[in-house]
Design a protein around this motif. Sequence first.
Motif, PDB file in Angstrom:
ATOM      1  N   GLY A 203       0.617  -1.090  -0.087  1.00 11.74           N
ATOM      2  CA  GLY A 203       0.121   0.214   0.101  1.00 11.74           C
ATOM      3  C   GLY A 203       0.714   1.223   0.014  1.00 11.74           C
ATOM      4  N   THR A 204       0.143   2.726   0.201  1.00 13.37           N
ATOM      5  CA  THR A 204       1.036   3.692   0.188  1.00 13.37           C
ATOM      6  C   THR A 204       0.723   4.292   1.542  1.00 13.37           C
ATOM      7  OG1 THR A 204       0.426   3.805  -2.070  1.00 13.37           O
ATOM      8  CG2 THR A 204       0.717   5.808  -1.031  1.00 13.37           C
ATOM      9  N   ALA A 205       1.439   4.979   2.200  1.00  7.52           N
ATOM     10  CA  ALA A 205       1.199   5.990   3.462  1.00  7.52           C
ATOM     11  C   ALA A 205       1.331   7.421   3.022  1.00  7.52           C
ATOM     12  CB  ALA A 205       2.486   5.288   4.355  1.00  7.52           C
ATOM     13  N   TYR A 206       0.231   7.870   3.605  1.00  6.66           N
ATOM     14  CA  TYR A 206       0.165   9.329   3.373  1.00  6.66           C
ATOM     15  C   TYR A 206       0.521  10.253   4.672  1.00  6.66           C
ATOM     16  CZ  TYR A 206      -2.240   7.740  -1.103  1.00  6.66           C
ATOM     17  OH  TYR A 206      -2.526   7.144  -2.043  1.00  6.66           O
ATOM     18  N   ALA A 207       1.144  11.216   4.601  1.00  6.32           N
ATOM     19  CA  ALA A 207       1.361  11.835   5.790  1.00  6.32           C
ATOM     20  C   ALA A 207       0.569  12.881   6.241  1.00  6.32           C
ATOM     21  CB  ALA A 207       2.975  12.799   5.755  1.00  6.32           C
ATOM     22  N   GLU A 208      -0.847  12.256   6.694  1.00  5.12           N
ATOM     23  CA  GLU A 208      -2.098  12.860   7.332  1.00  5.12           C
ATOM     24  C   GLU A 208      -1.876  13.094   8.429  1.00  5.12           C
ATOM     25  OE1 GLU A 208      -4.618  12.267   2.968  1.00  5.12           O
ATOM     26  OE2 GLU A 208      -4.895  11.259   4.855  1.00  5.12           O
ATOM     27  N   THR A 209      -1.406  13.982   9.308  1.00  6.46           N
ATOM     28  CA  THR A 209      -1.373  13.607  10.911  1.00  6.46           C
ATOM     29  C   THR A 209      -2.157  14.779  11.415  1.00  6.46           C
ATOM     30  OG1 THR A 209       0.687  15.194  10.815  1.00  6.46           O
ATOM     31  CG2 THR A 209       1.175  12.863  10.479  1.00  6.46           C
ATOM     32  N   GLU A 210      -2.483  14.425  12.406  1.00  6.40           N
ATOM     33  CA  GLU A 210      -3.525  15.249  13.299  1.00  6.40           C
ATOM     34  C   GLU A 210      -3.956  14.799  14.717  1.00  6.40           C
ATOM     35  OE1 GLU A 210      -7.299  16.332  11.562  1.00  6.40           O
ATOM     36  OE2 GLU A 210      -7.535  13.986  11.041  1.00  6.40           O
ATOM     37  N   TRP A 211      -4.269  15.570  15.652  1.00 10.06           N
ATOM     38  CA  TRP A 211      -4.717  14.967  16.977  1.00 10.06           C
ATOM     39  C   TRP A 211      -6.116  14.841  16.725  1.00 10.06           C
ATOM     40  CZ3 TRP A 211      -2.385  13.360  21.073  1.00 10.06           C
ATOM     41  CH2 TRP A 211      -1.077  13.562  21.402  1.00 10.06           C
ATOM     42  N   TRP A 212      -6.578  13.707  17.292  1.00 10.87           N
ATOM     43  CA  TRP A 212      -8.042  13.241  17.492  1.00 10.87           C
ATOM     44  C   TRP A 212      -8.347  13.671  19.017  1.00 10.87           C
ATOM     45  CZ3 TRP A 212     -10.087   8.977  14.128  1.00 10.87           C
ATOM     46  CH2 TRP A 212      -9.796   9.082  12.568  1.00 10.87           C
ATOM     47  N   TRP A 213      -9.401  14.361  19.262  1.00  8.12           N
ATOM     48  CA  TRP A 213      -9.806  14.627  20.716  1.00  8.12           C
ATOM     49  C   TRP A 213     -10.904  13.998  21.318  1.00  8.12           C
ATOM     50  CZ3 TRP A 213      -5.849  18.124  22.371  1.00  8.12           C
ATOM     51  CH2 TRP A 213      -5.206  18.694  21.262  1.00  8.12           C
ATOM     52  N   ASN A 214     -10.919  13.878  22.803  1.00 11.06           N
ATOM     53  CA  ASN A 214     -11.898  13.495  23.402  1.00 11.06           C
ATOM     54  C   ASN A 214     -12.840  12.411  23.165  1.00 11.06           C
ATOM     55  OD1 ASN A 214     -11.717  16.037  24.703  1.00 11.06           O
ATOM     56  ND2 ASN A 214     -13.036  17.106  23.216  1.00 11.06           N
ATOM     57  N   PHE A 215     -11.533  10.923  23.142  1.00  8.43           N
ATOM     58  CA  PHE A 215     -12.379   9.897  23.191  1.00  8.43           C
ATOM     59  C   PHE A 215     -12.977   9.498  24.402  1.00  8.43           C
ATOM     60  CE2 PHE A 215      -9.348   9.389  19.556  1.00  8.43           C
ATOM     61  CZ  PHE A 215     -10.097   8.587  18.917  1.00  8.43           C
ATOM     62  N   HIS A 216     -13.974   8.700  24.415  1.00 11.16           N
ATOM     63  CA  HIS A 216     -14.746   8.329  25.871  1.00 11.16           C
ATOM     64  C   HIS A 216     -14.294   6.888  26.200  1.00 11.16           C
ATOM     65  CE1 HIS A 216     -17.395   7.880  29.136  1.00 11.16           C
ATOM     66  NE2 HIS A 216     -18.111   6.890  28.405  1.00 11.16           N
ATOM     67  N   LEU A 217     -13.977   6.651  27.275  1.00  4.55           N
ATOM     68  CA  LEU A 217     -13.371   5.343  27.965  1.00  4.55           C
ATOM     69  C   LEU A 217     -14.701   5.072  28.836  1.00  4.55           C
ATOM     70  CD1 LEU A 217      -9.501   5.899  28.448  1.00  4.55           C
ATOM     71  CD2 LEU A 217     -11.050   5.031  26.300  1.00  4.55           C
ATOM     72  N   SER A 218     -15.871   4.242  28.463  1.00  2.00           N
ATOM     73  CA  SER A 218     -16.797   3.973  29.356  1.00  2.00           C
ATOM     74  C   SER A 218     -16.434   3.170  30.672  1.00  2.00           C
ATOM     75  CB  SER A 218     -17.884   3.372  28.476  1.00  2.00           C
ATOM     76  OG  SER A 218     -17.552   2.152  27.887  1.00  2.00           O
TER      77      SER A 218
END
Length: 684
Positions: A203-218
């Motif tokens: 496959g191909t890897a694309y440099a699309e980097t970012e923070w993902w915020w506020n996952f909930h851990l039930s």
Amino acid sequence: MIRFGREITGSLEASLRREWLVTNGIGGYAMGTVAGARTRRYHSLLTASLQPPTRRTVMVASLDTWIEINGRRYPLVTHEWAAGVVLPDGYRHLEHFELDGTIPVFTWALGDVQIVQRIWMAHGHNTTYVTFTYQRGCADVRLVTKPLCTFRDHHHLTRGGFAIDVQHDAGGPWVDGHTLTITARPERGSPGARPYRILANRGTAYAETEWWWNFHLSAEKARGEDDQEDLFAAATISTGLELGETLALALTADDGDPLPWDEALHAEQARQRALLEQADLPADAPDWIEQLVLAADQFIVTRDIGGEDGKSIIAGYPWFSDWGRDTMIALPGLTLVTGRTDDALSILRTYARYVDQGMLPNRFPDEGAAPEYNTVDATLWYFQAIYAWYRAAGADHPALPELYGVLVEIVDWHIRGTRFNIVRDPADGLLFAGEPGTQLTWMDVKANTWVATPRIGKPVEINALWYGALRVLAELAGALGYGEDVERYTRMADAVRERFNARYWYTGGYLYDVIDGPDGDDPTLRPNQLFAVALPFPLLDADRARDVVTICARELAVSCGLRTLAPDETDYHGHYTGDRLQRDSAYHQGTAWAWLLGSFVDAHLRVFHDPVTALSYLRPLADHLADYGLGTIGEIFDGDPPHTPRGCIAQAWSVAEALRAWHTLQQQAGGVLQPTLAARTTTG
């Protein structure tokens, strides 16, 4: 085999409740829910052990994976968010789940397209493999996945915003593959930056980097803990798949390059087959016992001892490290029943190195600091573990004199006194232990300065173990030809037996839990008295032993465990829920523990001589393997029906004691135990 279909996978509640676990033999692990949503801070695809078996560090938390079929996208992932939504809901496409040994296998079905996903770790390496195989279908298929990353201690949570560097190397060590080298600079709570890598075979890897915020851990929320986390999407990996092709990812903290995924999979499957062969189970052993042999392996880990590899036992996943008490209780079931006598000896020698003032460590802290010694019973269980090893290895084993010397030193310290006021009372030969503010027995909850069950005085199981320690020394002395020691320890043991029977019997028809405490003798009805009947050197006559087993069966035994307190006692808690203080208040005040079933079964068998009835108390554990921690046995259960599993999803002594007790029953029944039980079940 553990397997189920949409009756479980189609229900978010049911699939979140069930968790899988894979380990690497050095303290690292990966774990998650069947649904794919992370509900605990410990859920990850790569938690590496950077100082085996400690410094466990979460690196790759999850993969956000989607499938494109003829241009339409569908999720193979589920997330819970702090806003109160579940998005996406990929669990709806999960057709089937099973364990191949301990390897979780997910079968995703979307029309005629079937994708099979596997997750496993390389034994002895901080490397996790995740594969997706296009198993069935005739459509054009593309997989798109984003590794969600962090770098933190596994007990902590990630708050986003710190710097993460991602380097991309096309055509890395896997042919036609890609390597992402990830370096995090955490702001708090973790050791310094250390690179780790994500390798893809295609496959191909694309440099699309970012923070993902506020996952909930039930699950964290239910435990009254912080329940939000941020993760870093390190890149996007995209690949088309033809029928029969596999996208393989290797997530690794190792410096060397991992094996190709197919070689690594075959190696792990072969290793697990070898474990079953080594256990040498009888031909009629049930599937759930075979599964427990593999579960047992997950707790046995390597620990550095003076520059050499020693062995230890992780007490439970995900949050425990190696504890002395748990290790000695679990050793016979995890190693001797499974044919791993050499590992047993290595563990015994590991802990011998740390004996100090006649005491074994209670705990090796997870961060690798100095061991802690606040326990009275870990040391006494050491005698039981050595005795079990001695009976398996034989009296002529060259290590016996070495271990015998350690035991003699331990008893000498207990006679003259050691830490925490642990000392043999010269007036009656019984062992006293405890001082205000300490928790020395297995009922060891302490919240700040509050000790829930201090049990200062002469706890019943401590003196059953003390008696056992003296009998073990006398027998080992005889095997080694030390006649004077045989006489000495026999005389001491006889005195303990006499005073035990004179002092511990309560008029209510069972044994005091503690005598000579600050408030006198404690008649609280607890399971600790069972050890006076169950251990290899019992203390009670037949009538009293029968009364103890009968009242424990009536008041304490439940499906999958024994209550720690009778329901009509004032401090009884029927549910282990709420915040930490609420849970601590219930931990040993009614909560049922699976490990206690082993000694209960031993005691029941000794009193009633009926292995089939004794086995009936273990049988619910076979059903439990398909719930909570899949293929293993959890730590605790609510004391009240329906006895919901709680605590660690995989507990060493729970697995060990089930294996050991089943093995004992099988021997007593002469190999016809399982068919007999089946016949009785069929006929009611």
